[in-house]
Design an enzyme around this catalytic site. Structure first.
Site, PDB file in Angstrom:
ATOM      1  NE  ARG A 182      38.615  33.687  17.928  1.00  0.00           N
ATOM      2  CZ  ARG A 182      38.331  34.692  16.900  1.00  0.00           C
ATOM      3  NH1 ARG A 182      39.359  34.877  16.070  1.00  0.00           N
ATOM      4  NH2 ARG A 182      37.231  35.493  16.631  1.00  0.00           N
ATOM      5  CD  GLU A 198      30.931  34.135  16.168  1.00  0.00           C
ATOM      6  OE1 GLU A 198      30.120  33.658  15.136  1.00  0.00           O
ATOM      7  OE2 GLU A 198      31.422  35.172  16.422  1.00  0.00           O
ATOM      8  CG  ASN A 200      34.948  32.575  14.849  1.00  0.00           C
ATOM      9  OD1 ASN A 200      34.001  33.005  14.460  1.00  0.00           O
ATOM     10  ND2 ASN A 200      35.227  32.489  16.240  1.00  0.00           N
ATOM     11  CB  SER A 205      41.890  37.653  12.483  1.00  0.00           C
ATOM     12  OG  SER A 205      40.851  38.105  13.352  1.00  0.00           O
ATOM     13  CE  LYS A 363      27.410  34.257  13.611  1.00  0.00           C
ATOM     14  NZ  LYS A 363      28.476  34.382  12.614  1.00  0.00           N
ATOM     15  CE  LYS A 417      25.717  35.540  17.977  1.00  0.00           C
ATOM     16  NZ  LYS A 417      26.786  34.700  18.341  1.00  0.00           N
ATOM     17  CD  GLU A 421      31.606  33.904  10.818  1.00  0.00           C
ATOM     18  OE1 GLU A 421      32.040  34.215  11.868  1.00  0.00           O
ATOM     19  OE2 GLU A 421      30.731  32.764  11.085  1.00  0.00           O
ATOM     20  N   GLY A 422      32.499  38.429  10.205  1.00  0.00           N
ATOM     21  CA  GLY A 422      33.088  39.820  10.186  1.00  0.00           C
ATOM     22  C   GLY A 422      32.164  40.812  11.367  1.00  0.00           C
ATOM     23  NE  ARG A 504      38.068  38.280  20.297  1.00  0.00           N
ATOM     24  CZ  ARG A 504      37.108  37.902  19.579  1.00  0.00           C
ATOM     25  NH1 ARG A 504      36.549  38.338  18.308  1.00  0.00           N
ATOM     26  NH2 ARG A 504      36.580  36.521  19.884  1.00  0.00           N
TER      27      ARG A 504
END
Length: 528
Positions: A182, A198, A200, A205, A363, A417, A421-422, A504
């Site tokens: 993604r 970014e 992913n 998800s 990253k 950053k 992740e998360g 989102r």
């Protein structure tokens, strides 16, 4: 995740208080309502439309509470009937036992306006980014060299690199490579450009729930669109669930063992399990493939690799390993989990992602790829390179003293950053200055644990956000995630496509955006 949504544990925070005290600008939310469309079927990426010059204003202030409550009620009924649900954290078993303690996923009541030209741009570069990830993953030296300093200060990255290094030493080849990616973007109002936040490459998800949100919004607009003044046909069709499941099925076919299963690696507590089960159900019902769910600890306990490199877990051969866990240190509380990750990597199973794909999404690698001349190392076509570079936000190493100086002086223009992740990991505002000054005192070693990124300032719009059955009006900003599926078997590219999208939306005053981490809501887009 940070801004990614890789975090798959849903911790739904209590409903935020109403933001009615904020100064709202009703005219900030514009929608186009074309009366005549060239093609009346729902939009897919790449289809063009004649747009009317008049843009009627969609004014939230004109929608009275009674009407909005009716919309909310219908949205909640639709969500419950169609599986747009997550586990309710107030029920102890909701992360383990399906069907216990369900609640609707946090959602935007109506879709977010998004310019069609930028939507097409994000869709069109997706196959290029898919290909880039694959090519970078094959350059083991580039990955090891780029992350060598990060390894010294970040234990998690170091452990991943150790597994990668072992595979390089054994000359382990991944003949079948599957990526379910993604790519996240924001529309920067300052530069009027679409900038990538970014890439992913692990546990992306919401391919299940994002499709449902698009369908929910289409359903609401078919019922109420005339009253609101917007058209359901302008919400792009979203086939993320089907396309990801189909790519997993094609990888399973390439493995050529009809008795083998697809194994989903999950967290011990998973309140976002229904997003995952939506993919599994397609694999079972459409493709007749058996799907099993295991934690990394269970893989270590029940798993082994045979002499021919077949991965056996619980007595079953595994064709494809699909990670929906394994992306944070929290997913590796003991050596058992690391042993399981190594075991999977040593096997012939198709990994989604392989250790090399996983590292490519870090990253630091994204920051390296943004350096002048680096894309040319992996891609030949100058036009393709220009298209990718156009999406890059400013990304810098903390070794760049001039940029660090600017970030200390104007921390609001940067995001710091870590290699994580998360949700909830990024550093914003005055905390950027404080952390940079701390690192300067501690010495240069710590610099490698972070990168600096240009802060993106998207347009703020008035939105209705729905959590726990209650709507609140907020000033909000949105982030577009475009899914990409890539499958290669030796020299043949079997799948390379844009595979749906995730929108989102979060309250504008919130720095973080992870839905799963409790910061945002699921949304769809309305093309203008």
């Amino acid at each position: 995740s940070s801004s990614t949504c890789n975090a798959t544990v849903f911790s739904i925070s209590s409903s935020p208080s109403s933001s009615s005290s904020l100064k709202l600008n009703p005219s900030s939310f514009l929608f186009q309502n074309p009366k005549t469309l060239r093609n009346q079927s729902p939009l897919r990426c790449g289809r063009s439309f004649k747009m009317e010059s008049q843009k009627p204003i969609f004014d939230l202030e004109k929608l009275d509470d009674e009407f909005v409550q009716k919309l909310v009620y219908d949205a909640l009924v639709w969500s419950s009937l169609h599986g747009l649900v997550v586990g309710d954290k107030s029920y102890q078993k909701s992360g383990n036992v399906p069907g216990v303690g369900l609640m609707h996923a946090p959602i935007a009541l109506l879709p977010t306006a998004f310019p069609e030209a930028y939507w097409k741009q994000a869709c069109n570069v997706t196959p290029l980014f898919n290909e880039l990830i694959d090519r970078v993953s094959l350059d083991g030296k580039f990955l090891q060299d780029s992350l060598s300093r990060t390894k010294k200060v970040d234990v998690f990255t170091s452990r991943l690199l150790d597994i990668h290094s072992k595979m390089l030493e054994r000359n382990k080849k991944e003949d079948i490579r599957l990526g379910l990616h993604r790519f996240d973007y924001m529309l920067d109002e300052e530069t009027n450009s679409l900038l990538q936040i970014e890439m992913n490459t692990i546990s992306c998800s919401f391919p299940g729930l994002s499709r449902l949100v698009s369908q929910l919004h289409q359903s609401l607009l078919r019922s109420y669109g005339d009253q609101i003044g917007i058209d359901s046909e302008r919400v792009p069709i979203n086939t993320s669930t089907i396309q990801f499941a189909d790519a997993l099925a094609k990888a399973w076919l390439e493995y050529s063992n009809p008795r083998a299963v697809v194994m989903v690696i999950v967290q011990p507590e998973e309140r976002n399990m229904y997003d995952q089960h939506l993919l599994s159900s397609i694999l079972r019902e459409k493709h007749n493939i058996v799907v099993i769910r295991k934690t990394l600890a269970e893989v270590e306990k029940e798993g082994s690799v045979q002499e021919d490199e077949t991965l056996i877990v619980g007595g079953q051969a595994v064709a494809v390993v699909y990670f929906r866990s394994g992306y944070t240190p929290n997913d590796h509380p003991s050596e058992s989990e690391w042993n399981a990750r190594l075991l999977i990597e040593e096997s012939s199973a198709v990994k989604c992602p392989s250790i090399a794909y996983h590292l490519t999404g870090s990253k630091k690698i994204q920051q390296e790829l943004a350096k002048p001349g680096v894309l040319e190392r992996f891609l030949d076509n100058k036009e393709d390179i220009a298209k990718l570079r156009k999406c890059f936000a400013g990304l810098w190493s903390l070794d760049d003293s001039e940029i660090v100086k600017q970030a200390i002086e104007k921390p609001g223009l940067f995001v710091m950053k870590p290699q994580r992740e998360g949700g909830g990991n990024n550093i914003y505002g005055d905390d950027v200055r404080e952390n940079l000054l701390r690192l300067q005192k501690e010495g240069e070693e710590g610099n490698a644990a972070y990168i600096l990124m240009q802060r993106i300032f998207p347009k703020v719009s008035n939105m209705f956000l729905v959590r726990e059955g209650v709507y609140h009006k907020h000033q909000a900003i949105s982030e577009l995630g475009v899914y990409g599926a890539y499958l290669r078997s030796k020299d043949e590219v079997i799948v390379n496509e844009q595979s749906g999208y995730l929108m989102r939306t979060k309250i504008a005053s919130s720095d973080e955006g992870g839905v799963a981490a409790g910061f945002g809501v699921l949304d769809s887009i309305y093309l203008i």
